[in-house]
Design a protein around this motif. Structure first.
Motif, short mmCIF file in Angstrom:
data_model
loop_
_atom_site.label_atom_id
_atom_site.label_comp_id
_atom_site.label_asym_id
_atom_site.label_seq_id
_atom_site.Cartn_x
_atom_site.Cartn_y
_atom_site.Cartn_z
N LEU A 18 0.83 -1.21 0.00
CA LEU A 18 0.00 0.00 0.00
C LEU A 18 0.86 1.26 0.00
CD1 LEU A 18 -2.88 -0.94 2.44
CD2 LEU A 18 -3.06 -0.44 0.00
N HIS A 19 1.89 1.24 0.82
CA HIS A 19 2.77 2.41 0.87
C HIS A 19 3.45 2.62 -0.48
CE1 HIS A 19 5.94 5.16 1.98
NE2 HIS A 19 5.22 5.45 3.04
N ASP A 20 3.90 1.54 -1.10
CA ASP A 20 4.53 1.64 -2.42
C ASP A 20 3.54 2.17 -3.45
OD1 ASP A 20 6.88 0.69 -1.34
OD2 ASP A 20 6.69 -1.31 -2.22
N LEU A 21 2.32 1.65 -3.42
CA LEU A 21 1.30 2.08 -4.37
C LEU A 21 0.87 3.52 -4.13
CD1 LEU A 21 -1.11 -0.98 -4.61
CD2 LEU A 21 0.16 0.06 -6.49
N LEU A 22 0.47 3.81 -2.92
CA LEU A 22 -0.10 5.12 -2.61
C LEU A 22 0.96 6.16 -2.30
CD1 LEU A 22 -3.11 4.04 -0.40
CD2 LEU A 22 -3.04 4.46 -2.85
N GLY A 23 2.00 5.76 -1.60
CA GLY A 23 3.04 6.71 -1.22
C GLY A 23 3.80 7.23 -2.43
N ASP A 24 4.26 6.34 -3.30
CA ASP A 24 4.99 6.76 -4.49
C ASP A 24 4.10 7.55 -5.41
OD1 ASP A 24 7.19 5.49 -3.52
OD2 ASP A 24 7.05 3.75 -4.86
N MET A 25 2.85 7.13 -5.53
CA MET A 25 1.92 7.83 -6.41
C MET A 25 1.59 9.20 -5.85
SD MET A 25 -0.64 4.89 -7.56
CE MET A 25 -0.13 3.59 -8.65
N ALA A 26 1.51 9.29 -4.53
CA ALA A 26 1.18 10.58 -3.93
C ALA A 26 2.27 11.59 -4.23
CB ALA A 26 0.99 10.42 -2.42
N THR A 27 3.52 11.17 -4.13
CA THR A 27 4.59 12.12 -4.37
C THR A 27 4.74 12.43 -5.85
OG1 THR A 27 6.21 10.34 -4.40
CG2 THR A 27 5.89 11.50 -2.30
N GLN A 78 -2.26 4.10 12.28
CA GLN A 78 -0.83 4.38 12.13
C GLN A 78 -0.35 4.30 10.69
OE1 GLN A 78 0.81 1.39 14.64
NE2 GLN A 78 0.23 2.41 16.54
N GLN A 79 -0.89 3.39 9.89
CA GLN A 79 -0.33 3.12 8.58
C GLN A 79 -1.22 3.56 7.42
OE1 GLN A 79 0.63 -1.05 8.63
NE2 GLN A 79 2.04 -0.83 10.35
N ILE A 80 -2.53 3.47 7.56
CA ILE A 80 -3.42 3.78 6.44
C ILE A 80 -3.82 5.25 6.44
CG2 ILE A 80 -5.60 3.20 5.32
CD1 ILE A 80 -3.44 0.97 5.31
N LEU A 81 -4.19 5.78 7.59
CA LEU A 81 -4.63 7.16 7.68
C LEU A 81 -3.61 8.15 7.10
CD1 LEU A 81 -7.05 8.82 8.56
CD2 LEU A 81 -6.10 8.91 10.86
N PRO A 82 -2.33 8.02 7.42
CA PRO A 82 -1.36 8.96 6.83
C PRO A 82 -1.30 8.89 5.30
CG PRO A 82 -0.38 7.86 8.71
CD PRO A 82 -1.69 7.18 8.44
N LEU A 83 -1.51 7.72 4.73
CA LEU A 83 -1.51 7.60 3.27
C LEU A 83 -2.74 8.27 2.66
CD1 LEU A 83 -0.33 3.90 2.85
CD2 LEU A 83 0.98 5.97 2.37
N LEU A 84 -3.85 8.22 3.37
CA LEU A 84 -5.09 8.81 2.85
C LEU A 84 -5.03 10.33 2.84
CD1 LEU A 84 -7.78 6.53 4.51
CD2 LEU A 84 -6.78 6.36 2.24
N THR A 86 -2.85 12.24 1.82
CA THR A 86 -2.32 12.77 0.56
C THR A 86 -3.41 12.94 -0.49
OG1 THR A 86 -1.80 10.58 -0.34
CG2 THR A 86 -0.09 11.66 0.98
N MET A 87 -4.50 12.22 -0.34
CA MET A 87 -5.57 12.27 -1.34
C MET A 87 -6.34 13.58 -1.33
SD MET A 87 -7.06 8.44 -1.23
CE MET A 87 -5.97 7.04 -1.26
N ILE A 88 -6.42 14.25 -0.19
CA ILE A 88 -7.21 15.49 -0.15
C ILE A 88 -6.50 16.63 -0.87
CG2 ILE A 88 -8.42 14.86 1.97
CD1 ILE A 88 -6.61 16.92 3.41
N ASN A 89 -5.22 16.50 -1.11
CA ASN A 89 -4.47 17.55 -1.81
C ASN A 89 -4.27 17.25 -3.28
OD1 ASN A 89 -4.15 19.21 0.43
ND2 ASN A 89 -2.37 18.08 1.12
N ASP A 90 -4.88 16.20 -3.77
CA ASP A 90 -4.70 15.85 -5.16
C ASP A 90 -5.46 16.81 -6.06
OD1 ASP A 90 -3.61 13.13 -6.61
OD2 ASP A 90 -5.19 14.13 -7.76
N LYS A 91 -4.95 17.05 -7.25
CA LYS A 91 -5.61 17.94 -8.20
C LYS A 91 -6.89 17.34 -8.76
CE LYS A 91 -1.29 19.95 -9.79
NZ LYS A 91 -0.40 20.11 -10.96
#
Length: 164
Positions: A18-27, A78-84, A86-91
């Motif tokens: 999840l971190h690889d999918l969402l974290g890399d995509m978020a950045t 601890q792990q999912i909420l921080p990844l989410l 990033t979604m509120i700032n997406d274009k």
């Protein structure tokens, strides 16, 4: 016990995916300085440059309840909420809309304390989004959270009297 160790390994593996999918995509989908990030996200217009990543993010949101059950409350917080976050700032307004649509399930799983202290503040930029559908969905999500008893009166009054 071996079951507990194996389950911890599975949790770690899925969390890394999840971190690889969402974290890399978020950045990669939104990497602007904080002062311009809020303006760009709320400034709307079109999607972000990486449409595939937003499809993956929406799929994760659709399965939020399953992820919460799999990880349990502590790991979800601890792990999912921080990844989410990033979604509120997406274009992409459709991603912000999907976030609003699925956030009540996360609040219901994590309970009133986490909802008031972590999830509700995420709604602040969404209720003033330039995209009307995002604002509407954010307000409906807050109403759902209130109906579920996950937002106390002081938190709702604070939100209602906030100046944007």
């Amino acid at each position: 016990d071996s079951f507990g160790r194996r389950l911890d390994q599975i949790h770690a593996t899925v969390s890394k995916w999840l971190h690889d999918l969402l974290g890399d995509m978020a950045t990669s989908s939104f990497a602007a300085p904080p002062d311009t990030a809020a303006n760009s996200a709320v400034g709307g217009g079109g999607g972000s440059g990486n449409n595939r990543s937003n499809l993956v993010k929406r799929a994760v949101l659709r399965d939020m309840t399953r992820l919460c059950i799999f990880f349990g409350a502590a790991r979800t917080e601890q792990q999912i909420l921080p990844l989410l976050i990033t979604m509120i700032n997406d274009k992409d307004w459709e991603l912000r809309y999907a976030f609003c649509e699925h956030i009540p399930a996360l609040g219901a799983f994590l309970g009133p304390t986490v909802t008031e202290h972590f999830i509700m503040p995420l709604s602040h930029p969404l209720v003033v989004d330039v995209e009307e559908l995002v604002v509407s969905r954010a307000l409906r999500s807050l109403a759902t959270l209130a109906e579920l008893g996950l937002l106390g009166k002081p938190a709702m009054l604070e939100m209602a009297t906030s100046q944007y």
